[in-house]
Design an enzyme around this catalytic site. Structure first.
Site, PDB file in Angstrom:
ATOM      1  CG  HIS A  47      -4.761   1.230   2.445  1.00 56.56           C
ATOM      2  ND1 HIS A  47      -4.758  -0.115   2.146  1.00 56.56           N
ATOM      3  CD2 HIS A  47      -3.537   1.682   2.079  1.00 56.56           C
ATOM      4  CE1 HIS A  47      -3.586  -0.464   1.625  1.00 56.56           C
ATOM      5  NE2 HIS A  47      -2.834   0.612   1.570  1.00 56.56           N
ATOM      6  CG  ASP A 177       2.793   0.065   1.037  1.00 59.19           C
ATOM      7  OD1 ASP A 177       2.481  -1.118   1.237  1.00 59.19           O
ATOM      8  OD2 ASP A 177       1.962   0.979   0.976  1.00 59.19           O
TER       9      ASP A 177
HETATM   10  O1  LIG Z   1       3.257   3.293   2.438  1.00 64.31           O
HETATM   11  C1  LIG Z   1       2.712   4.211   3.078  1.00 64.31           C
HETATM   12  O2  LIG Z   1       3.212   4.739   4.087  1.00 64.31           O
HETATM   13  C2  LIG Z   1       1.435   4.684   2.584  1.00 64.31           C
HETATM   14  O3  LIG Z   1       1.163   4.575   1.422  1.00 64.31           O
HETATM   15  C3  LIG Z   1       0.445   5.126   3.587  1.00 64.31           C
HETATM   16  C4  LIG Z   1      -0.342   3.893   3.961  1.00 64.31           C
HETATM   17  O4  LIG Z   1      -1.296   3.639   2.966  1.00 64.31           O
HETATM   18  C5  LIG Z   1      -1.035   3.883   5.290  1.00 64.31           C
HETATM   19  O5  LIG Z   1      -0.097   3.559   6.260  1.00 64.31           O
HETATM   20  C6  LIG Z   1      -1.793   5.055   5.732  1.00 64.31           C
HETATM   21  O6  LIG Z   1      -2.343   4.773   6.980  1.00 64.31           O
END
Ligand SMILES: O=C(O)C(=O)C[C@H](O)[C@@H](O)CO
Length: 265
Positions: A47, A177
């Site tokens: 990200h 997620d």
């Molecule tokens: O699902 C999650 O929690 C992550 O995989 C981390 C995210 O990518 C993100 O919120 C980090 O800022």
């Protein structure tokens, strides 16, 4: 020279290791974080704006410090994984692993033939220290640490099989997620999400694999540490900067900050 030791892998000894997300995509910011004493840093290629050369710069910037780098790939592409390993990534985290077959394919992407499909970069690569490590092909896997991210209801359904895959060293749960996938947006504390996180933790433990999670909220991090999580990301550098800026602004211009500082994902 000898194959560089992977400090992250060797620190998975039963004590909880605390880390921080490095999301700025610059060596300068990653180096600042590395001076603070976190046990590990997540250089985020999923990200954060991190192409391969930016990851390389961050690996080099944090190398002199005690914070061990973990590099997150954007996807499962074996060609990308090869490039990340070639620049010297020793701990690789891969997001969105939903099945044991995907986990097996990821293990193969990190191994040279006959155990996998990784291509030989040899003297072109920082991983071999440009051929200064003579037995790199035979020994590289000893110091590689593969972390698979389980972060969907499907992944949780398959978590026992994913955790059991040989070559998977650790399971990292993605609460943002997972909670979103379950319809509990922004609420990883929801009992349904917590039950799934607990199931993933128990599955990884039963398989003898380390477990990690992101928990920017202190009460979550402390609970997961009590459960016995091996590595917990307790902060995200970008959020920490924003929170500190808002708190400073609030002191001088009360009521003007547009958001309440809080631990966010
Ligand atoms: O699902 C999650 O929690 C992550 O995989 C981390 C995210 O990518 C993100 O919120 C980090 O800022």
């Amino acid at each position: 020279m000898q194959l560089p030791r992977n400090p992250f892998k060797h620190a998975l000894d039963g004590q909880t290791r605390y880390g921080c997300w490095a999301g700025f995509g610059t060596a300068y910011a990653a180096e600042i974080l590395a001076t603070t004493g976190f046990d590990w840093l997540l250089i985020d290629g999923e990200h954060a704006p991190n192409p391969v050369p930016a990851v390389l710069g961050q690996l080099q910037a944090v190398a002199p410090y005690d914070s061990a780098p973990v590099v997150r790939a954007v996807n499962h592409d074996p060609a990308l994984i090869k490039r990340l390993l070639d620049i010297g990534t020793q701990t690789l985290m891969v997001p969105m692993v939903d099945t044991a077959e995907q986990a097996e394919a990821l293990v193969r992407a990190t191994r040279f033939p006959p155990h996998g499909i990784r291509g030989v970069g040899g003297g072109l690569t920082r991983a071999t220290r440009w051929d200064a490590v003579p037995d790199y092909i035979e020994t590289a896997h000893h110091e590689l640490c593969l972390i698979v991210q389980v972060e969907s209801p499907q992944g949780i359904d398959n978590v026992e099989a994913i955790a059991a895959v040989e070559g998977v060293d650790a399971v990292f749960i993605g609460p943002a997620d997972l909670s979103t996938g379950l319809g509990h947006i922004g609420n990883p504390g929801h009992p349904e999400v917590q039950a799934m996180i607990r199931r993933a933790f128990d599955a990884a433990q039963a398989a003898g694999k380390a477990t990690g999670i992101l928990a920017p909220a202190e009460q979550d991090a402390r609970r997961y540490a009590e459960w016995g999580f091996d590595f917990i990301a307790v902060g995200i550098d970008i959020s920490l900067l924003r929170q500190a800026a808002l708190q400073t602004l609030e002191r001088y211009k009360p009521g003007e900050s547009r958001a309440t500082p809080s631990a966010t994902y």
